[in-house]
Motif scaffolding. Structure first.
Motif, PDB file in Angstrom:
ATOM      1  N   ASN A   1       0.918  -1.349  -0.086  1.00 28.89           N
ATOM      2  CA  ASN A   1      -0.092  -0.018  -0.175  1.00 28.89           C
ATOM      3  C   ASN A   1       0.902   1.222  -0.055  1.00 28.89           C
ATOM      4  O   ASN A   1       0.589   2.256   0.789  1.00 28.89           O
TER       5      ASN A   1
ATOM      6  N   LEU B   1       2.283   4.893  -1.636  1.00 28.19           N
ATOM      7  CA  LEU B   1       1.702   5.888  -2.497  1.00 28.19           C
ATOM      8  C   LEU B   1       2.313   5.789  -3.579  1.00 28.19           C
ATOM      9  O   LEU B   1       3.690   6.045  -3.979  1.00 28.19           O
ATOM     10  N   PRO B   2       1.613   5.456  -4.926  1.00 31.94           N
ATOM     11  CA  PRO B   2       2.331   5.131  -6.233  1.00 31.94           C
ATOM     12  C   PRO B   2       3.159   6.492  -6.929  1.00 31.94           C
ATOM     13  O   PRO B   2       3.971   6.221  -7.686  1.00 31.94           O
ATOM     14  N   TYR B   3       2.556   7.617  -6.291  1.00 27.33           N
ATOM     15  CA  TYR B   3       3.222   8.804  -7.192  1.00 27.33           C
ATOM     16  C   TYR B   3       4.457   9.160  -6.292  1.00 27.33           C
ATOM     17  O   TYR B   3       5.064  10.182  -6.721  1.00 27.33           O
ATOM     18  N   SER B   4       4.834   8.593  -5.159  1.00 25.15           N
ATOM     19  CA  SER B   4       5.915   9.418  -4.326  1.00 25.15           C
ATOM     20  C   SER B   4       7.171   8.205  -4.415  1.00 25.15           C
ATOM     21  O   SER B   4       6.926   7.135  -4.633  1.00 25.15           O
TER      22      SER B   4
ATOM     23  N   GLU C   1      10.099   9.285  -0.114  1.00 20.59           N
ATOM     24  CA  GLU C   1       9.169  10.106   0.282  1.00 20.59           C
ATOM     25  C   GLU C   1       7.851   9.157   0.800  1.00 20.59           C
ATOM     26  O   GLU C   1       7.129   9.464   1.895  1.00 20.59           O
TER      27      GLU C   1
ATOM     28  N   LEU D   1       8.574   9.018   4.450  1.00 21.62           N
ATOM     29  CA  LEU D   1       8.530  10.304   5.093  1.00 21.62           C
ATOM     30  C   LEU D   1       7.026  10.512   4.898  1.00 21.62           C
ATOM     31  O   LEU D   1       6.582  11.578   5.855  1.00 21.62           O
ATOM     32  N   ALA D   2       6.179   9.830   4.342  1.00 22.39           N
ATOM     33  CA  ALA D   2       4.595  10.157   4.532  1.00 22.39           C
ATOM     34  C   ALA D   2       4.209   9.925   5.893  1.00 22.39           C
ATOM     35  O   ALA D   2       3.281  10.231   6.310  1.00 22.39           O
ATOM     36  N   ALA D   3       5.137   9.242   6.928  1.00 19.05           N
ATOM     37  CA  ALA D   3       4.757   9.028   8.356  1.00 19.05           C
ATOM     38  C   ALA D   3       4.621  10.331   8.904  1.00 19.05           C
ATOM     39  O   ALA D   3       4.154  10.611   9.918  1.00 19.05           O
TER      40      ALA D   3
END
Ligand SMILES: Nc1ncnc2c1ncn2[C@@H]1O[C@H](COP(=O)(O)OP(=O)(O)O)[C@@H](O)[C@H]1O
Ligand SMILES: [Mg+2]
Lengths: 231, 419
Positions: free
Chosen positions: A107, A109-112, A116, A119-121
């Motif tokens: 799961n 993020l396909p665009y990051s 990153e 880092l989404a955390a």
């Protein structure tokens, strides 16, 4: 709004359960009782495997423990905080700091990029030196040279390692994993299990749903679930 | 990682969805600007059209008036003043008045401050039988000009007829074989013929002119006249007859003033007609433009909101499909501890960026359109630009509100299920 969290020194006290569930019940559509009067307690350093037949309520239990679904009755306590008496925002913040969640699919993020995605955390709660921390975690998981890659450029095993790095980013007390090795080859599965072991050895606790006997062997304790009830 | 960089990365990843939204906003902005600017350019065209027409009319009127003034100066015009109570139909049928007025009226007029009349000629006219010759003639007693008191004495306009002489019309002289110098008898008196007029093709040809005093004596009307002929009347106003009537009525109450036809009168009439026509045309043009504008306004009134609503519906749909595509992502973010308000903010920011980019694209196109100003003139004020720059993102956010709320409120446990 300040979060009513218990100080770290107190959390480190080994006699306190990191996460405990008391008499949890969750029904769907007034017909299916997915989780029925479940109580459990995970102590620091514990690595627990949860197994049982498909549809017995394992995933639902994990959602309840993470506060992603609300039980019909019962309570969940994490580091001394009653999860469902907190506001939604504070529950989310508590989750960000104290719970790492891993799914069967990474799961991402396909665009990051890989970096990153970890880092989404920080979208949930900030952390000092986040970039260095994320880079370090990824290097430790053998992805040091893949930081700028997009998820679609990685294998399923590599993607799951990125998800693992993301889950470990805030050094959560509790790791919840729903069939994390289900899509992985044995090497990657072994790496994930070894990480769980390390996390437990450092004082965290892990609750892992699995069908896999090898994975169950890696855990220190196994819990069996049947028709929403823990045996 | 900030929320904004997440949003921007996602936009870069799903360019198609984003560009469709941007295009829709740009089209709506262009449509609305187009109707506003169209109305404005309509007003500009109307102004220049009516302005040009007014200027042309004014120029034409000035030219006509100038011409009339010039021609009236040259021609002057002539009026008859008839006695009080004279039936005008009788004047028209027999050519002269049967009622009379005192000859002193001429002096009264001459002594007054009359400004519009240049020359005053009293006369006594009557149709009589010329008993000595058995002919019907028009006897006209004339006195020559009466000098007007407040003017410089000037050369008389008409030579008076000497006492004891006659001036004969062409037909009389010819048929009776009379020549200047001949002696003739008229009503028992003897006269010398002073002059014979050339042919005029009118009643003048059977007229006899004689000295007024003698005519009064012959016709038994001592001190009486039946008409005053005023020649070369000039006045600044174009309503000349009205002005003269007013002036004469003050001096000789009850008299009647009739204008004999003249070229100047015809031109003045032409000018009045031209002026009326031009005014009607201008009014018609203005009415036409006004109704065209009303039509455009009506169109703009429902087209602009319709276009804006269409664009909003489209953005709502695009946001909804974006949410659908990102359900697992939303669930994952929630599992990471991202709050639902933050999820809502992410989707609304995306919509706001779509709106801003749409306005930017539309503005760029409008700026490019400026290179051919005959196509469209973009003259939006700073506050109108501001309204566009804030309105479009705001409306896009409103459009994205429901799908974004749906994304933020959906149970993450549901989103993360896969069995
Ligand atoms: N959102 C839901 N709505 C209705 N029933 C559900 C929902 N989620 C799970 N269930 C039902 O609850 C039971 C437990 O599901 P789950 O927790 O996914 O089991 P497991 O993970 O052990 O396979 C199943 O019978 C499943 O069909
Ligand atoms: Mg499951």
């Amino acid at each position: 709004m300040p979060l009513p969290l218990i100080p770290h020194s107190y959390l480190d006290m080994t006699d306190l359960a990191v996460i405990s569930a008391n008499n949890l019940m969750k029904r769907y559509n007034d017909r299916v009782t997915a989780v029925n009067a479940v109580s459990l307690k995970l102590e620091p350093g514990e690595f627990v495997a949860l197994h049982g037949p498909s549809g017995c309520g394992k995933s639902t239990l994990l959602m309840l423990l993470a506060g992603l679904a609300r039980p019909d009755t019962g309570s969940v306590t994490i580091s001394g905080n009653d999860l469902f008496s907190l506001s939604a925002n504070n529950r989310a913040k508590l989750r960000a700091r104290h719970i790492g969640f891993i799914f069967q699919d990474a799961n991402l993020l396909p665009y990051s990029s890989v970096l990153e995605n970890v880092l989404a955390a920080t979208l949930a709660t900030p952390r000092a030196n986040a970039r260095e921390r994320a880079t370090q975690l990824l290097s430790d998981l053998g992805l040091g040279d893949r930081l700028t890659h997009k998820p679609r450029e990685l294998s399923a095993g590599e993607q799951q390692r990125v998800a693992l790095a993301r889950a470990l980013f805030h050094e959560p007390k509790v790791l919840l994993a729903d069939e994390p090795t289900g899509n992985l080859d044995s090497d990657n599965a072994a790496l994930v299990l070894a990480s769980f072991r390390t996390h437990a050895d450092r004082g965290g606790c892990v609750l892992m749903v699995t069908h896999d006997a090898t994975a169950r062997m890696a855990a220190s304790r196994a819990i069996e679930m049947k028709s929403g009830v823990i045996a | 990682m900030s929320l904004l960089s997440l949003v921007l990365q996602e936009i870069r990843h799903r360019k198609g969805n984003f560009l469709l939204g941007v295009l829709s906003v740009a089209i709506a902005v262009l449509c609305i600007c187009g109707t506003v600017l169209g109305l404005r350019s309509h007003d500009r065209v109307t102004e220049s059209l009516t302005g040009a027409m007014e200027a042309a009319t004014q120029k034409e009127m000035a030219k006509l008036e100038d011409e009339i003034r010039k021609s009236m100066k040259g021609l002057g015009f002539n009026i008859f003043i008839y006695p009080d109570g004279q039936d005008m139909s009788e004047v028209y049928s027999q050519g002269y008045a049967s009622k009379t007025m005192p000859e002193s009226y001429v002096q009264t007029l001459a002594d007054s401050n009359i400004v519009v009349v240049n020359h005053l000629l009293p006369q006594l006219t009557k149709k009589v039988k010329w008993p000595e010759r058995e002919r019907t003639v028009l006897l006209i007693g004339v006195r020559g000009e009466v000098p007007i008191a407040h003017r410089d004495p000037k050369k008389p306009l008409i030579e008076p007829v000497e006492p004891g002489t006659l001036v004969l019309g062409y037909e009389l002289a010819k048929s009776l074989s009379l020549n200047p110098g001949d002696e003739v008898a008229l009503l028992g008196r003897s006269f010398r013929i002073a002059k014979c007029h050339p042919e005029r093709g009118s009643i003048d040809d059977i007229s006899i002119w004689l000295n007024l005093a003698e005519a009064q004596h012959l016709l038994d009307a001592e001190g009486q006249i039946n008409a005053i002929l005023a020649l070369e009347c000039n006045c600044a106003s174009l309503d000349r007859l009205g002005e003269i009537r007013k002036e004469v009525a003050q001096i000789l109450p009850g008299t009647q003033v009739i204008e004999t036809e003249s070229k100047a009168l015809a031109r003045a009439e032409a000018r009045n007609l031209a002026s009326r026509t031009a005014k009607t045309q201008l009014a018609a043009l203005q009415a036409d433009r006004a109704s065209l504008r009303a039509g455009r306004e009506r169109l703009a009134a429902w087209l602009s909101p319709l276009v804006a609503l269409g664009s909003m519906a489209w953005i709502a749909f695009l946001t909804f499909s974006n949410v659908r595509e990102r359900l697992t992502e939303i669930g994952t973010l929630r599992a990471l501890g991202v709050t639902s308000p933050k999820i809502l903010t992410a989707f609304l920011s995306r919509a706001a960026i779509t709106g801003l980019a749409g306005v930017a694209l539309a503005s760029a196109l409008l700026v490019i359109a400026q290179f051919s100003p005959e196509l469209i003139q973009v003259n939006l004020t700073a506050s109108e630009w501001l309204i566009l720059a804030t309105g479009a993102p705001l409306l896009a956010c409103i459009a994205a509100w429901l799908p974004a709320l749906h994304a933020a409120a959906t149970d993450p446990a549901q989103l993360l299920r896969h069995d």
